[in-house]
Design a protein around this motif. Sequence first.
Motif, PDB file in Angstrom:
ATOM      1  N   LYS A  27       0.813  -1.221   0.000  1.00 33.50           N
ATOM      2  CA  LYS A  27       0.000   0.000   0.000  1.00 33.50           C
ATOM      3  C   LYS A  27       0.846   1.271   0.000  1.00 33.50           C
ATOM      4  O   LYS A  27       0.468   2.267  -0.610  1.00 33.50           O
ATOM      5  N   ALA A  28       1.989   1.261   0.669  1.00 33.50           N
ATOM      6  CA  ALA A  28       2.863   2.438   0.691  1.00 33.50           C
ATOM      7  C   ALA A  28       3.389   2.726  -0.713  1.00 33.50           C
ATOM      8  O   ALA A  28       3.508   3.890  -1.117  1.00 33.50           O
ATOM      9  N   ALA A  29       3.685   1.675  -1.460  1.00 37.23           N
ATOM     10  CA  ALA A  29       4.138   1.858  -2.842  1.00 37.23           C
ATOM     11  C   ALA A  29       3.015   2.470  -3.668  1.00 37.23           C
ATOM     12  O   ALA A  29       3.267   3.297  -4.547  1.00 37.23           O
ATOM     13  N   GLY A  30       1.780   2.097  -3.397  1.00 37.35           N
ATOM     14  CA  GLY A  30       0.634   2.676  -4.090  1.00 37.35           C
ATOM     15  C   GLY A  30       0.530   4.175  -3.842  1.00 37.35           C
ATOM     16  O   GLY A  30       0.223   4.945  -4.749  1.00 37.35           O
ATOM     17  N   THR A  31       0.808   4.586  -2.622  1.00 37.01           N
ATOM     18  CA  THR A  31       0.792   6.011  -2.288  1.00 37.01           C
ATOM     19  C   THR A  31       1.886   6.744  -3.058  1.00 37.01           C
ATOM     20  O   THR A  31       1.655   7.836  -3.591  1.00 37.01           O
ATOM     21  N   ARG A  32       3.074   6.141  -3.132  1.00 36.03           N
ATOM     22  CA  ARG A  32       4.162   6.758  -3.882  1.00 36.03           C
ATOM     23  C   ARG A  32       3.823   6.847  -5.363  1.00 36.03           C
ATOM     24  O   ARG A  32       4.132   7.849  -6.025  1.00 36.03           O
ATOM     25  N   VAL A  33       3.145   5.839  -5.891  1.00 37.44           N
ATOM     26  CA  VAL A  33       2.728   5.859  -7.297  1.00 37.44           C
ATOM     27  C   VAL A  33       1.736   6.997  -7.517  1.00 37.44           C
ATOM     28  O   VAL A  33       1.857   7.758  -8.484  1.00 37.44           O
TER      29      VAL A  33
END
Length: 59
Positions: A27-33
């Motif tokens: 989910k953190a990677a999704g936020t960065r995306v």
Amino acid sequence: MNKFSAVHDLVSSLEEDFEKFYEKGNKAAGTRVRNGMLDIKKLAQEIRTEVSEIKNSKK
């Protein structure tokens, strides 16, 4: 061409986060995306404005 390079570099920098989000569900990677895509949108709008100004000045 400098702004095109900036867009290219930004997309490339997000590649790892795309993989983490879509393949691993991070989910953190999704936020960065999402944040990176917003930066791309802003840069794309700047490019559109610049192209329009140059195009219109040649009339």
